[in-house]
Design an enzyme around this catalytic site. Sequence first.
Site, PDB file in Angstrom:
ATOM      1  N   PRO A  32       0.836  -1.205   0.000  1.00 41.76           N
ATOM      2  CA  PRO A  32       0.000   0.000   0.000  1.00 41.76           C
ATOM      3  C   PRO A  32       0.868   1.251   0.000  1.00 41.76           C
ATOM      4  CG  PRO A  32      -0.054  -1.055   2.141  1.00 41.76           C
ATOM      5  CD  PRO A  32       0.744  -1.946   1.240  1.00 41.76           C
ATOM      6  N   LYS A  33       0.329   2.319  -0.533  1.00 42.83           N
ATOM      7  CA  LYS A  33       1.039   3.596  -0.559  1.00 42.83           C
ATOM      8  C   LYS A  33       1.055   4.191   0.840  1.00 42.83           C
ATOM      9  CE  LYS A  33       2.581   7.668  -1.908  1.00 42.83           C
ATOM     10  NZ  LYS A  33       3.313   8.119  -0.758  1.00 42.83           N
ATOM     11  N   SER A  34       2.247   4.443   1.357  1.00 45.63           N
ATOM     12  CA  SER A  34       2.387   5.093   2.658  1.00 45.63           C
ATOM     13  C   SER A  34       2.212   6.587   2.492  1.00 45.63           C
ATOM     14  CB  SER A  34       3.780   4.806   3.240  1.00 45.63           C
ATOM     15  OG  SER A  34       3.951   3.437   3.443  1.00 45.63           O
ATOM     16  N   GLU A  79      10.114   4.661   2.390  1.00 38.59           N
ATOM     17  CA  GLU A  79       9.191   5.750   2.668  1.00 38.59           C
ATOM     18  C   GLU A  79       9.437   6.251   4.081  1.00 38.59           C
ATOM     19  OE1 GLU A  79       5.885   7.806   0.785  1.00 38.59           O
ATOM     20  OE2 GLU A  79       7.331   6.363   0.054  1.00 38.59           O
TER      21      GLU A  79
END
Length: 114
Positions: A32-34, A79
């Site tokens: 998932p995109k942080s 990230e």
Amino acid sequence: MVLRPPVEPMLAQARDTVPAPGALPGRLVFQPKSDGYRALLFTAPVRLQSRRSSLTQAPFPELVHAAAGLPEGLVLDGELVVWTGEGMSFEALQRRAAAGHRSAPRLAEELPAT
């Protein structure tokens, strides 16, 4: 070969669909995109580079300290996030990134980056 900043990171590419099983060689892994900043961390000496190639270690002294014991020549790509009671906080991360030398140690205690 030892990499030194600046290094241009590979960027994720948005897709409308997920490839079908077996469409690509190997195994597909999704993440998932942080809600954070893309960063590269270099060791010996420790340097933290933003996606746009700026050196940003000054606002994040806790990351510099944590990386000091890592092997020389290591590059970590990931990230940079700040966790609060509600989860990841992009607002808190922006506050950290804008911290000056005087406020960075205090904010590192109050809003540690990961």
